[in-house]
Design a protein around this motif. Structure first.
Motif, mmCIF file in Angstrom:
data_model
loop_
_atom_site.group_PDB
_atom_site.id
_atom_site.type_symbol
_atom_site.label_atom_id
_atom_site.label_comp_id
_atom_site.label_asym_id
_atom_site.label_seq_id
_atom_site.Cartn_x
_atom_site.Cartn_y
_atom_site.Cartn_z
ATOM 1 N N GLN A 128 0.577 -7.620 -14.337
ATOM 2 C CA GLN A 128 0.070 -7.987 -12.580
ATOM 3 C C GLN A 128 -1.610 -7.142 -12.849
ATOM 4 O O GLN A 128 -2.505 -7.175 -11.772
ATOM 5 C CB GLN A 128 0.743 -6.303 -11.894
ATOM 6 C CG GLN A 128 2.737 -7.705 -11.557
ATOM 7 C CD GLN A 128 3.464 -7.290 -10.780
ATOM 8 O OE1 GLN A 128 2.884 -6.851 -9.366
ATOM 9 N NE2 GLN A 128 4.669 -6.674 -11.192
ATOM 10 N N GLY A 129 -1.389 -5.673 -13.453
ATOM 11 C CA GLY A 129 -2.281 -5.177 -13.627
ATOM 12 C C GLY A 129 -2.641 -3.409 -13.274
ATOM 13 O O GLY A 129 -1.328 -3.252 -13.671
ATOM 14 N N ARG A 130 -3.692 -2.661 -13.820
ATOM 15 C CA ARG A 130 -3.536 -1.385 -13.312
ATOM 16 C C ARG A 130 -2.939 -0.893 -12.310
ATOM 17 O O ARG A 130 -3.604 -1.486 -11.192
ATOM 18 C CB ARG A 130 -5.171 -0.812 -13.460
ATOM 19 C CG ARG A 130 -4.809 -0.240 -15.276
ATOM 20 C CD ARG A 130 -6.179 -0.283 -15.592
ATOM 21 N NE ARG A 130 -6.882 1.031 -14.504
ATOM 22 C CZ ARG A 130 -7.755 2.093 -15.043
ATOM 23 N NH1 ARG A 130 -7.612 2.090 -16.575
ATOM 24 N NH2 ARG A 130 -8.148 3.256 -14.226
ATOM 25 N N VAL A 131 -2.941 0.124 -12.020
ATOM 26 C CA VAL A 131 -2.444 0.964 -10.130
ATOM 27 C C VAL A 131 -3.698 0.600 -9.725
ATOM 28 O O VAL A 131 -3.937 0.124 -8.161
ATOM 29 C CB VAL A 131 -1.035 1.810 -10.079
ATOM 30 C CG1 VAL A 131 -1.562 2.306 -9.039
ATOM 31 C CG2 VAL A 131 0.158 1.790 -11.229
ATOM 32 N N ASP A 132 -4.988 1.514 -10.258
ATOM 33 C CA ASP A 132 -6.121 1.675 -9.204
ATOM 34 C C ASP A 132 -6.564 0.618 -8.883
ATOM 35 O O ASP A 132 -6.881 0.219 -7.939
ATOM 36 C CB ASP A 132 -6.695 2.619 -9.832
ATOM 37 C CG ASP A 132 -7.182 2.857 -11.483
ATOM 38 O OD1 ASP A 132 -6.722 0.688 -11.776
ATOM 39 O OD2 ASP A 132 -7.672 3.210 -12.106
ATOM 40 N N ALA A 139 0.810 -1.098 -0.140
ATOM 41 C CA ALA A 139 0.204 0.269 0.201
ATOM 42 C C ALA A 139 0.936 1.294 0.415
ATOM 43 O O ALA A 139 0.294 2.688 -0.900
ATOM 44 C CB ALA A 139 -0.677 0.057 1.417
ATOM 45 N N PHE A 140 1.967 1.325 0.633
ATOM 46 C CA PHE A 140 2.804 1.981 0.622
ATOM 47 C C PHE A 140 3.775 2.648 -0.413
ATOM 48 O O PHE A 140 3.917 3.826 -0.670
ATOM 49 C CB PHE A 140 4.176 2.572 1.718
ATOM 50 C CG PHE A 140 4.851 1.569 1.505
ATOM 51 C CD1 PHE A 140 6.572 1.716 0.669
ATOM 52 C CD2 PHE A 140 5.059 -0.079 2.017
ATOM 53 C CE1 PHE A 140 7.073 0.633 0.729
ATOM 54 C CE2 PHE A 140 5.620 -1.178 2.067
ATOM 55 C CZ PHE A 140 6.664 -0.878 1.295
ATOM 56 N N VAL A 141 3.617 1.821 -1.342
ATOM 57 C CA VAL A 141 3.623 2.378 -2.935
ATOM 58 C C VAL A 141 2.329 2.787 -3.769
ATOM 59 O O VAL A 141 2.462 3.335 -4.674
ATOM 60 C CB VAL A 141 4.558 0.714 -3.206
ATOM 61 C CG1 VAL A 141 5.035 1.187 -4.763
ATOM 62 C CG2 VAL A 141 5.686 0.674 -2.734
ATOM 63 N N LEU A 142 1.464 2.204 -3.483
ATOM 64 C CA LEU A 142 0.475 2.060 -5.104
ATOM 65 C C LEU A 142 -0.022 3.354 -4.429
ATOM 66 O O LEU A 142 -0.666 4.066 -5.085
ATOM 67 C CB LEU A 142 -0.188 0.426 -4.477
ATOM 68 C CG LEU A 142 -0.069 -0.538 -4.952
ATOM 69 C CD1 LEU A 142 -0.918 -1.579 -5.075
ATOM 70 C CD2 LEU A 142 0.125 -0.563 -6.819
ATOM 71 N N LEU A 143 -0.691 3.533 -2.755
ATOM 72 C CA LEU A 143 -0.808 4.775 -2.767
ATOM 73 C C LEU A 143 -0.793 6.142 -3.459
ATOM 74 O O LEU A 143 -0.948 6.794 -4.304
ATOM 75 C CB LEU A 143 -1.133 5.556 -0.849
ATOM 76 C CG LEU A 143 -2.364 4.654 -0.181
ATOM 77 C CD1 LEU A 143 -2.289 4.219 1.516
ATOM 78 C CD2 LEU A 143 -3.398 4.768 -0.790
ATOM 79 N N PRO A 144 1.321 6.391 -2.986
ATOM 80 C CA PRO A 144 1.585 7.226 -3.737
ATOM 81 C C PRO A 144 1.112 6.948 -5.213
ATOM 82 O O PRO A 144 0.997 7.938 -5.885
ATOM 83 C CB PRO A 144 2.536 7.916 -3.511
ATOM 84 C CG PRO A 144 3.078 6.723 -2.594
ATOM 85 C CD PRO A 144 2.224 5.757 -2.813
ATOM 86 N N LEU A 145 1.664 6.351 -5.594
ATOM 87 C CA LEU A 145 1.902 5.386 -7.881
ATOM 88 C C LEU A 145 0.702 5.816 -8.450
ATOM 89 O O LEU A 145 0.279 6.975 -8.864
ATOM 90 C CB LEU A 145 2.181 4.677 -7.971
ATOM 91 C CG LEU A 145 2.585 4.013 -8.751
ATOM 92 C CD1 LEU A 145 3.578 4.283 -9.812
ATOM 93 C CD2 LEU A 145 2.534 2.620 -9.074
ATOM 94 N N ARG A 146 -0.942 6.085 -7.298
ATOM 95 C CA ARG A 146 -2.465 6.462 -7.547
ATOM 96 C C ARG A 146 -2.118 7.539 -7.867
ATOM 97 O O ARG A 146 -2.633 8.364 -8.567
ATOM 98 C CB ARG A 146 -2.863 5.660 -6.532
ATOM 99 C CG ARG A 146 -4.506 6.449 -7.569
ATOM 100 C CD ARG A 146 -5.718 6.216 -6.493
ATOM 101 N NE ARG A 146 -5.919 6.566 -5.004
ATOM 102 C CZ ARG A 146 -6.294 5.779 -3.992
ATOM 103 N NH1 ARG A 146 -7.332 5.493 -3.839
ATOM 104 N NH2 ARG A 146 -6.052 7.337 -2.975
ATOM 105 N N LEU A 172 -1.503 3.300 -14.631
ATOM 106 C CA LEU A 172 -0.555 2.765 -15.475
ATOM 107 C C LEU A 172 -0.752 0.920 -14.910
ATOM 108 O O LEU A 172 -1.209 0.646 -14.454
ATOM 109 C CB LEU A 172 0.633 3.331 -14.458
ATOM 110 C CG LEU A 172 1.511 2.532 -14.631
ATOM 111 C CD1 LEU A 172 2.630 2.813 -15.336
ATOM 112 C CD2 LEU A 172 2.898 2.859 -13.442
ATOM 113 N N GLU A 173 -0.271 0.946 -16.247
ATOM 114 C CA GLU A 173 -1.137 -0.838 -16.157
ATOM 115 C C GLU A 173 0.873 -1.694 -15.951
ATOM 116 O O GLU A 173 1.797 -0.777 -16.752
ATOM 117 C CB GLU A 173 -1.265 -1.364 -17.648
ATOM 118 C CG GLU A 173 -0.778 -2.935 -18.709
ATOM 119 C CD GLU A 173 -2.772 -3.146 -17.443
ATOM 120 O OE1 GLU A 173 -2.846 -4.270 -17.055
ATOM 121 O OE2 GLU A 173 -3.584 -2.502 -17.404
#
Length: 160
Positions: A141-145, A123-130, A136-137
């Protein structure tokens, strides 16, 4: 020129200033531009729990540096910030920079794996990456959101 995404984290010293300084250092890499920086997120430690919370962010870069050269630049920025490697894995640190994804690259060798092997679990990567690239695909693995919907974000909060 290629687009690259870098995760920033710190939980020792003035973490906010460490992330701001790291963002400036990334912008000063040869012919590199910071396209976007996420909000800062306070997040619980991952791996080793008995340590201070982290401050995390992600930056999107436009750079001519190939992935391995960019990784070496990230390691040098960490070193200048006082990062000492060889200590406790996932332990406290002044600065942690992780190369998450570089558009058009899939790499798996002794020094670099792209996309980052744990990107979809943190989550500490995906939250700011969102914040900087919600659509972003991540190859395979899939889209960030969408990835963010499958991780536990409890204890994570945007602070700036």
């Amino acid at each position: 020129m290629m687009r690259a995404y870098v995760a920033l984290g710190s939980n020792l010293g003035d973490s906010r200033q460490q992330l701001l300084d790291a963002t400036a250092a990334l912008a000063n890499l040869p012919h590199t531009r910071v396209l976007a920086r996420s909000r800062f997120y306070r997040t619980p430690p991952w791996g080793v729990r008995d340590q201070p919370d982290f401050l995390n962010a992600v930056v999107a870069l436009e750079t001519p540096l190939p992935p391995h050269a960019l990784l070496q630049a990230l390691l040098e920025i960490e070193r200048v910030a006082g990062r000492q490697r060889g200590g406790l894995r996932w332990g406290p640190r002044t600065l942690d920079l992780d190369l998450l994804h570089v558009d058009g690259y899939a790499i798996s060798d002794e020094t670099l794996t792209l996309p980052h092997p744990h990107i979809a679990q943190r989550a500490f990567v995906l939250l700011p990456l969102r914040d900087v690239a919600p659509e972003l695909e991540i190859p395979g693995q899939g889209r960030v959101d969408a990835l963010l919907r499958s991780v536990d974000t409890q204890g994570c909060e945007a602070v700036a």
